[in-house]
Design an enzyme around this catalytic site. Structure first.
Site, mmCIF file in Angstrom:
data_model
loop_
_atom_site.group_PDB
_atom_site.id
_atom_site.type_symbol
_atom_site.label_atom_id
_atom_site.label_comp_id
_atom_site.label_asym_id
_atom_site.label_seq_id
_atom_site.Cartn_x
_atom_site.Cartn_y
_atom_site.Cartn_z
ATOM 1 N N HIS A 260 32.381 -2.918 -13.369
ATOM 2 C CA HIS A 260 31.168 -2.145 -13.701
ATOM 3 C C HIS A 260 31.178 -1.777 -15.191
ATOM 4 O O HIS A 260 30.366 -0.967 -15.630
ATOM 5 C CB HIS A 260 31.148 -0.820 -12.919
ATOM 6 C CG HIS A 260 30.762 -0.917 -11.476
ATOM 7 N ND1 HIS A 260 29.832 -1.803 -10.989
ATOM 8 C CD2 HIS A 260 31.160 -0.184 -10.398
ATOM 9 C CE1 HIS A 260 29.678 -1.615 -9.690
ATOM 10 N NE2 HIS A 260 30.481 -0.643 -9.306
ATOM 11 N N SER B 19 19.833 3.542 -3.420
ATOM 12 C CA SER B 19 21.090 3.094 -2.812
ATOM 13 C C SER B 19 22.255 3.997 -3.251
ATOM 14 O O SER B 19 23.103 4.385 -2.445
ATOM 15 C CB SER B 19 21.349 1.635 -3.225
ATOM 16 O OG SER B 19 22.535 1.164 -2.660
ATOM 17 N N LYS C 163 25.620 -0.474 -7.205
ATOM 18 C CA LYS C 163 24.554 -0.653 -6.207
ATOM 19 C C LYS C 163 23.551 -1.758 -6.549
ATOM 20 O O LYS C 163 22.412 -1.748 -6.092
ATOM 21 C CB LYS C 163 23.789 0.661 -5.946
ATOM 22 C CG LYS C 163 24.620 1.915 -5.768
ATOM 23 C CD LYS C 163 25.904 1.752 -5.040
ATOM 24 C CE LYS C 163 25.819 1.505 -3.558
ATOM 25 N NZ LYS C 163 27.206 1.321 -2.992
HETATM 26 S S1 PPS Z 1 28.935 -0.977 -5.320
HETATM 27 O O1 PPS Z 1 29.321 0.361 -4.751
HETATM 28 O O2 PPS Z 1 28.513 -0.852 -6.711
HETATM 29 O O3 PPS Z 1 29.998 -1.979 -5.153
HETATM 30 O O4 PPS Z 1 27.652 -1.386 -4.453
HETATM 31 P P1 PPS Z 1 26.964 -2.809 -4.489
HETATM 32 O O5 PPS Z 1 27.727 -3.760 -3.674
HETATM 33 O O6 PPS Z 1 26.626 -3.196 -5.888
HETATM 34 O O7 PPS Z 1 25.549 -2.502 -3.802
HETATM 35 C C1 PPS Z 1 25.384 -2.182 -2.443
HETATM 36 C C2 PPS Z 1 23.964 -2.548 -2.099
HETATM 37 O O8 PPS Z 1 23.862 -3.976 -1.938
HETATM 38 C C3 PPS Z 1 23.360 -4.264 -0.644
HETATM 39 N N1 PPS Z 1 23.896 -5.542 -0.143
HETATM 40 C C4 PPS Z 1 23.116 -6.587 0.198
HETATM 41 N N2 PPS Z 1 21.788 -6.754 0.155
HETATM 42 C C5 PPS Z 1 21.306 -7.947 0.611
HETATM 43 N N3 PPS Z 1 22.086 -8.943 1.099
HETATM 44 C C6 PPS Z 1 23.422 -8.807 1.155
HETATM 45 N N4 PPS Z 1 24.162 -9.781 1.661
HETATM 46 C C7 PPS Z 1 23.994 -7.584 0.678
HETATM 47 N N5 PPS Z 1 25.269 -7.111 0.587
HETATM 48 C C8 PPS Z 1 25.172 -5.871 0.067
HETATM 49 C C9 PPS Z 1 23.822 -3.057 0.185
HETATM 50 O O9 PPS Z 1 23.130 -2.973 1.402
HETATM 51 C C10 PPS Z 1 23.510 -1.933 -0.782
HETATM 52 O O10 PPS Z 1 22.100 -1.724 -0.943
HETATM 53 P P2 PPS Z 1 21.238 -0.692 -0.075
HETATM 54 O O11 PPS Z 1 19.889 -0.658 -0.733
HETATM 55 O O12 PPS Z 1 21.925 0.625 -0.135
HETATM 56 O O13 PPS Z 1 21.160 -1.266 1.310
#
Ligand code: PPS
Length: 291
Positions: A104, A134, A49
């Site tokens: 990870h 998240s 996340k």
């Molecule tokens: S995972 O399951 O570990 O692969 O998740 P991960 O991709 O690390 O994290 C998901 C969160 O990243 C946000 N996200 C973004 N934020 C801003 N801009 C872009 N382009 C973007 N893409 C993914 C996604 O919304 C999740 O955060 P939260 O706070 O839940 O919205």
């Protein structure tokens, strides 16, 4: 259409690190540790996340010189696969360069040759309070994990490292404290939100990829939250229907900084800060987020 059967997958410990039954395998991870690494190998590393899919999207667009069509029709996980996942891990050694993967894993579980500064790593961190929020929502719509009883119960589990990928504190500390062993670029979710273009340029410089201004414009455009949210190849909407219950949430949830302020009570925030001070006191990391 009837919903696919839920697939709850319990966690198991691999040398003390929490992974997912059926998705990961201890023997294969042991082999991965000894796998040969090439100079051209690239790994995105994150704690869950923290912006993983975002970096997968950016990376694949950089490799395609901003050409969105070259990334279309392939999910982010196909373009930049999970190195530790069953199905990928067995193939890794036989892939031709350039091999670009995401992980990870903690610093000391990755292929050991990375510690000879072979290959390149981009580590993305995020304010752990936003990671917590998240992750909590992710648990609610992901069928593989146990649904948290409530936010406070999940907070305790997160602070104790009783979640997938164990402790956020150990993960980030491990990578930062051993940064000089690796060829590694640290980026934060918050700086990407603040100035995505500068982050894309930093990545290009680090990876020695020469993109024109127009190509960088395209990388930036297609990595924006609202664009990715509507791109079925970059939002997990159409993949793994047995893993996600899309009626209960969305992978691309809010994509903002500071959402924790709407979730943590004053007491929960105090508790978090105390644990943070205690666990991070021996680490000199400058974070750009505000508490
Ligand atoms: S995972 O399951 O570990 O692969 O998740 P991960 O991709 O690390 O994290 C998901 C969160 O990243 C946000 N996200 C973004 N934020 C801003 N801009 C872009 N382009 C973007 N893409 C993914 C996604 O919304 C999740 O955060 P939260 O706070 O839940 O919205």
């Amino acid at each position: 259409m009837s919903k696919p059967e839920k697939k709850h997958l319990p966690l198991f410990q691999y040398k003390g690190f929490n992974l997912i039954t059926d998705m990961h395998d201890a023997e294969k991870l042991d082999k991965l540790y000894d796998t040969e690494i090439y100079e051209s190998d690239i790994f995105i590393v994150t704690y869950p996340k923290s912006g993983t899919i975002w970096m997968q999207q950016i990376m694949s667009l950089i490799e395609a010189k901003g050409d969105f069509n070259a990334t279309f029709n392939m999910t982010t996980a196909d373009r930049v696969p999970w190195i530790e996942a069953n199905g990928t891990i067995e193939k890794f050694a036989s892939l031709s360069p350039p091999r670009i993967h995401v992980s990870h894993l903690p610093w000391n579980y990755m292929p050991k040759e990375l510690r000879q500064k072979k290959g390149k790593i981009i580590y993305v961190s995020r304010n752990p309070k936003d990671v917590l929020v998240s992750f909590y929502h992710f648990h609610k719509f992901s069928n593989i994990f146990e649904t948290p009883k409530d936010f406070n119960t999940f907070l305790e589990k997160f602070l104790n490292g009783n979640v997938f990928c164990s402790s956020w504190f150990d993960h980030i500390k491990g990578w930062y404290m051993h940064k000089d062993d690796f060829n590694i670029l640290f980026l934060s979710y918050e700086e990407m939100i603040q100035d995505l273009r500068s982050s894309v340029k930093k990545i290009c410089t680090f990876l020695d990829r020469k993109l024109s201004d127009e190509e960088i414009d395209n990388v930036e455009e297609h990595s924006q939250f609202h664009i990715m949210k509507n791109n079925s190849c970059a939002n997990y909407r159409d993949v793994c229907p047995e893993i996600f219950d899309h009626d209960k949430g969305s992978f691309m949830r809010k994509g903002i900084v500071g959402d924790w302020k709407k979730h943590l009570t004053v007491e929960q925030n105090q508790k978090f800060d105390e644990v943070f001070q205690e666990k991070m006191r021996d680490v000199n990391i400058k974070f750009i987020w505000s508490n």
